[in-house]
Every structure is written in structure tokens, then in C-alpha cells.
Motif scaffolding. Structure first.
Motif, PDB file in Angstrom:
ATOM      1  N   LEU A  57       0.839  -1.208   0.000  1.00  0.00           N
ATOM      2  CA  LEU A  57       0.000   0.000   0.000  1.00  0.00           C
ATOM      3  C   LEU A  57       0.872   1.256   0.000  1.00  0.00           C
ATOM      4  O   LEU A  57       0.670   2.171  -0.797  1.00  0.00           O
ATOM      5  CB  LEU A  57      -0.933   0.001   1.219  1.00  0.00           C
ATOM      6  CG  LEU A  57      -1.863   1.215   1.309  1.00  0.00           C
ATOM      7  CD1 LEU A  57      -2.967   1.133   0.262  1.00  0.00           C
ATOM      8  CD2 LEU A  57      -2.463   1.355   2.697  1.00  0.00           C
ATOM      9  N   ALA A  58       1.861   1.290   0.903  1.00  0.00           N
ATOM     10  CA  ALA A  58       2.754   2.464   0.974  1.00  0.00           C
ATOM     11  C   ALA A  58       3.645   2.539  -0.263  1.00  0.00           C
ATOM     12  O   ALA A  58       3.884   3.621  -0.805  1.00  0.00           O
ATOM     13  CB  ALA A  58       3.603   2.403   2.242  1.00  0.00           C
ATOM     14  N   LEU A  59       4.104   1.390  -0.711  1.00  0.00           N
ATOM     15  CA  LEU A  59       4.986   1.352  -1.878  1.00  0.00           C
ATOM     16  C   LEU A  59       4.273   1.926  -3.108  1.00  0.00           C
ATOM     17  O   LEU A  59       4.807   2.779  -3.825  1.00  0.00           O
ATOM     18  CB  LEU A  59       5.397  -0.101  -2.121  1.00  0.00           C
ATOM     19  CG  LEU A  59       6.580  -0.384  -3.020  1.00  0.00           C
ATOM     20  CD1 LEU A  59       7.832   0.304  -2.509  1.00  0.00           C
ATOM     21  CD2 LEU A  59       6.816  -1.890  -3.106  1.00  0.00           C
ATOM     22  N   MET A  60       3.048   1.481  -3.340  1.00  0.00           N
ATOM     23  CA  MET A  60       2.283   1.983  -4.486  1.00  0.00           C
ATOM     24  C   MET A  60       1.920   3.459  -4.307  1.00  0.00           C
ATOM     25  O   MET A  60       1.881   4.213  -5.278  1.00  0.00           O
ATOM     26  CB  MET A  60       1.029   1.135  -4.695  1.00  0.00           C
ATOM     27  CG  MET A  60       1.299  -0.196  -5.378  1.00  0.00           C
ATOM     28  SD  MET A  60       1.882   0.028  -7.091  1.00  0.00           S
ATOM     29  CE  MET A  60       0.343   0.482  -7.900  1.00  0.00           C
ATOM     30  N   ASN A  61       1.663   3.873  -3.075  1.00  0.00           N
ATOM     31  CA  ASN A  61       1.375   5.286  -2.805  1.00  0.00           C
ATOM     32  C   ASN A  61       2.555   6.164  -3.231  1.00  0.00           C
ATOM     33  O   ASN A  61       2.390   7.175  -3.913  1.00  0.00           O
ATOM     34  CB  ASN A  61       1.080   5.445  -1.308  1.00  0.00           C
ATOM     35  CG  ASN A  61       0.915   6.908  -0.891  1.00  0.00           C
ATOM     36  OD1 ASN A  61       1.895   7.582  -0.598  1.00  0.00           O
ATOM     37  ND2 ASN A  61      -0.317   7.391  -0.872  1.00  0.00           N
ATOM     38  N   ARG A  62       3.776   5.742  -2.876  1.00  0.00           N
ATOM     39  CA  ARG A  62       4.963   6.536  -3.237  1.00  0.00           C
ATOM     40  C   ARG A  62       5.251   6.442  -4.730  1.00  0.00           C
ATOM     41  O   ARG A  62       5.635   7.430  -5.360  1.00  0.00           O
ATOM     42  CB  ARG A  62       6.193   6.069  -2.461  1.00  0.00           C
ATOM     43  CG  ARG A  62       6.040   6.072  -0.949  1.00  0.00           C
ATOM     44  CD  ARG A  62       5.596   7.415  -0.379  1.00  0.00           C
ATOM     45  NE  ARG A  62       5.730   7.424   1.073  1.00  0.00           N
ATOM     46  CZ  ARG A  62       4.773   7.037   1.925  1.00  0.00           C
ATOM     47  NH1 ARG A  62       3.595   6.640   1.491  1.00  0.00           N
ATOM     48  NH2 ARG A  62       5.005   7.055   3.233  1.00  0.00           N
ATOM     49  N   LEU A  63       5.069   5.242  -5.290  1.00  0.00           N
ATOM     50  CA  LEU A  63       5.299   5.084  -6.731  1.00  0.00           C
ATOM     51  C   LEU A  63       4.349   5.982  -7.514  1.00  0.00           C
ATOM     52  O   LEU A  63       4.740   6.650  -8.468  1.00  0.00           O
ATOM     53  CB  LEU A  63       5.090   3.628  -7.160  1.00  0.00           C
ATOM     54  CG  LEU A  63       6.266   2.663  -6.988  1.00  0.00           C
ATOM     55  CD1 LEU A  63       5.832   1.239  -7.306  1.00  0.00           C
ATOM     56  CD2 LEU A  63       7.433   3.065  -7.898  1.00  0.00           C
TER      57      LEU A  63
END
Ligand code: TXA
Ligand code: MG
Length: 350
Positions: free
Chosen positions: A333-339
Motif C-alpha cells: 500500500l505504501a509502496l504503491m502510494n509513493r510510486l
């Protein structure tokens, strides 16, 4: 003005941090390692110091800062009585990558820290050098990520210098950060509600184990945000590399085919190309720079290396970047948010 570098061996020795702690106490700016990313530390009570933090970063003044503490007892001088659930979550996740937005005691920190809000974000970082520096300085430390606003967050002391050399007093060099993505920012609502304002190092699943009503109030792929952002920082394009970036989501072989085709077309146009891929597929690409971010089965490695990868594409002068997406579960979730932020929202579904 020279920016000093203080290497720190762990466990941190008081002598290694003496100069940095003194500088903070006298209103200086010192970048320091945390388990998430490097923070740009300054005494949260010192308005002149905080003004310099915003200036050094080029940060918009309506975006409030997180205050870092080393002991729960420091909360007494910072925040008004808070819900019992907040206390329980602190006990469960502190020190760690979880920031609480709590009602601030008027006048406890500089109004610049809170950007005029009646709340303050507080966290206790899980890094021995950060905790030692906070204790030794005796300051509640305001600490936004130690990057120029809009650049990828720094996960190594070298990244801090790339962005802020000559603009800050010094940096405590504790090596690479372990988590690599910023903390999860939450606010307690009502009796037992937890609202995630920014996904981060603590996952919704982890929070759910400790609290029943977890709600994600940040943009996700599934549901674009409808309300105005409650965490002011979420509205800015962040973390962006210089090159134009696109995220490709879907069935793995279709994702690989799409990226291969797009990169091939870009190359034919004479553009330099980069791909950020999971280890499972990295060998399938022929771009100028292909970076593997570790296995899809273990997103910790992708999180830890994300910002360094984005900076690497910049150093290589890459003009077009494609990144493989991942499911928005756990750290995903956080990874995709930053990406998504790095890509300015450009997502292709195949
Ligand atoms: O992991 C982290 O949180 C890192 C390390 C250095 O601790 N710090 C960090 O700070 O990411 P920064 O300033 O880059 O991001 C702070 C985020 C922003 O999105 C900001 O809007 C939000 O926290 N925030 C801070 N205070 C807030 C408040 N009172 N209400 C709502 N959101 C707040
Ligand atoms: Mg930041």
C-alpha cells in the motif's frame, strides 16, 4: 557554509553526537538517520530554526512537520490528553514508523511546525542514533524528510548531501535506513477509529490487529480520494525523479510485454529508458538502466531501495521510467502510494 558529517557507530557514543546535539540546542539544523528515511532535525520550539528548515527544503509553509521524541514522557510537554487507543498503539508500535496526529498544547511548539493547525504529528523513531541525538540535545526534534521538497526522500547520508550540502549545519551518518519509506501517519477518530492519513512503514493489517476500525484516508488505486486531504503533505507531488515515470499494473506477463514495447518505442525515439522491476522479471527488460527491487514476495527490499533507485535513474540521466506495480496489501500500500506520487499519478492497467 560547510555541512559537517558526523559518522556514528552503533550503539551511538555520546562523544560522537556532542557537536550535533550542541548545534541543535543552539538552533542549528542537523540531519539524522531514522529507520524510515533521514530527517532534517531542528528544535521544534525554536521558530527561527524551523523557519530555516522550511527554507532549506524549499517546503510549502502549509505542510506541517513531525516532531520526534525519545521517551513517552516528552509527550506531557507537547500534547493535550489523547484517546486511550492512541496510548495503546504507541505501546504496540513505538519506537517505530508510526506517527500520531494529536491535539497540541498551545505554544508547546513553534506555530510553523503545526502550520497553524491545532494538532501536531509525533513519533518515536526506531533508530539508536536518532534516539540518542534527541536525548542528548534535550529537544523535541522537528524532522521532515531531509530532502529538497519534491525530490525522493533520502535513505543515505549521501542523499542528504546531494540535496542540502551547504544549506544545513551537518548530518549524522548512520548508514542506510532499514525501512526506506516514511512513517504511517494516523489520527484517532471517536472511541476506536484509526484513520490512516499517509500509508507507511506500519501496515493497515498490523494496525488492524491492535484496533478494529482502521480506515485508509489516502488515495489508493481502488478508490481515488474524494475528500480534501487531511494530511496536508499528501496533496503535493513528491518523491519525483527528473524523468517521466509510469507505473504498469496487471498480470505479470502482460506487464512485462507492455513495458518492453513502450521502452522499445521510446528508445526508437532516441530517449533514454529505465525500468524498475521485481527480481522475478528484471532479466526480461532491455532498457538503458534496469533496476531490480527485490522479490515481489518480500516487499521490504523494494521499500528499502525505492528512493535510492529513483535517484539512480536521475544520475543516469534517464528520461522515461517504467515501474512494475504490486498489489496494495501490506507494505504494498505504501509502496504503491509513493510510486504513484513519483509517477505523478500515471498508471497503466494491462
Ligand atoms: O518517517 C517519517 O515520518 C520521516 C522521518 C524523518 O521521521 N519524516 C517525514 O516527515 O516523512 P515529512 O515532513 O516529510 O512528512 C510529514 C507528513 C506530511 O504528510 C504532513 O502533512 C503530515 O506528516 N503531518 C504532519 N503534521 C500533521 C498534522 N498536524 N496533521 C496532519 N498531517 C500532519
Ligand atoms: Mg517528506
Amino acid at each position: 557554509k560547510r555541512t559537517k558529517v558526523w559518522p556514528v557507530t552503533l550503539p551511538a557514543d555520546v562523544r560522537q553526537l556532542q557537536e550535533a546535539a550542541d548545534l541543535l540546542r543552539s538552533g542549528g539544523l542537523v540531519a539524522f538517520p531514522t529507520e524510515t528515511v533521514y530527517g532534517l532535525g531542528a528544535d521544534a520550539r525554536n521558530t527561527e530554526a524551523i523557519r530555516q528548515v522550511f527554507e532549506a527544503k524549499g517546503r510549502p509553509s502549509d505542510n506541517p512537520l513531525i516532531v520526534h521524541i525519545a521517551d513517552k514522557s516528552q509527550l506531557d510537554a507537547l500534547v493535550l490528553p489523547y484517546p486511550e487507543l492512541a496510548g495503546r498503539l504507541m505501546d504496540a508500535f513505538w519506537p517505530g514508523p508510526l506517527t500520531f496526529v494529536l491535539p497540541v498544547i498551545p505554544g508547546a511548539v513553534s506555530p510553523l511546525v503545526t502550520a497553524g493547525l491545532d494538532t501536531v504529528g509525533v513519533r518515536m523513531p526506531d533508530h539508536p542514533a536518532a534516539l540518542a541525538l534527541i536525548r542528548q540535545s534535550g529537544c523535541p526534534l522537528a524532522g521532515p524528510s531531509a530532502n529538497k521538497s519534491g525530490r525522493p526522500s533520502p535513505t543515505e547520508a549521501g542523499h542528504v548531501l546531494d540535496d542540502l550540502d551547504g544549506r544545513i549545519g551537518g548530518v549524522v551518518d548512520g548508514g542506510a535506513c532499514g525501512v526506506g519509506l516514511e512513517s504511517t501517519v494516523i489520527q484517532i477518530t471517536g472511541e476506536d477509529g484509526v484513520r490512516i492519513l499517509r500509508p507507511g512503514g506500519i501496515t493497515p493489517e498490523q494496525l488492524e490487529q491492535a484496533a478494529p476500525g482502521v480506515r485508509i484516508d489516502a488515495p489508493t488505486a481502488a478508490g481515488e480520494q474524494t475528500e480534501a486531504p487531511r494530511s496536508p503533505g499528501m496533496k503535493y507531488t513528491h518523491y519525483a525523479p527528473h524523468g517521466e515515470m509510469v507505473i504498469v499494473c496487471g498480470e505479470p506477463s502482460a506487464v512485462a510485454a507492455c513495458i518492453r514495447k513502450e521502452a522499445g518505442l521510446a528508445k526508437a525515439r532516441g530517449e533514454t529508458t529505465g525500468v524498475l522491476a521485481f527480481a522475478e522479471h528484471a532479466a526480461e527488460y532491455e532498457a538503458d538502466v534496469v533496476l531490480s527491487c527485490g522479490s515481489k514476495q518480500e516487499l521490504g527490499q523494494a521499500a528499502a531501495g525505492l528512493y535510492a533507485s529513483l535517484r539512480h535513474f536521475d544520475e543516469a540521466g534517464i528520461q522515461r521510467i517504467w515501474a512494475e506495480g504490486c498489489p496494495e496489501e501490506g507494505l504494498g500500500l505504501a509502496l504503491m502510494n509513493r510510486l504513484r506520487k513519483a509517477a505523478g499519478g500515471q498508471v497503466i492497467r494491462v
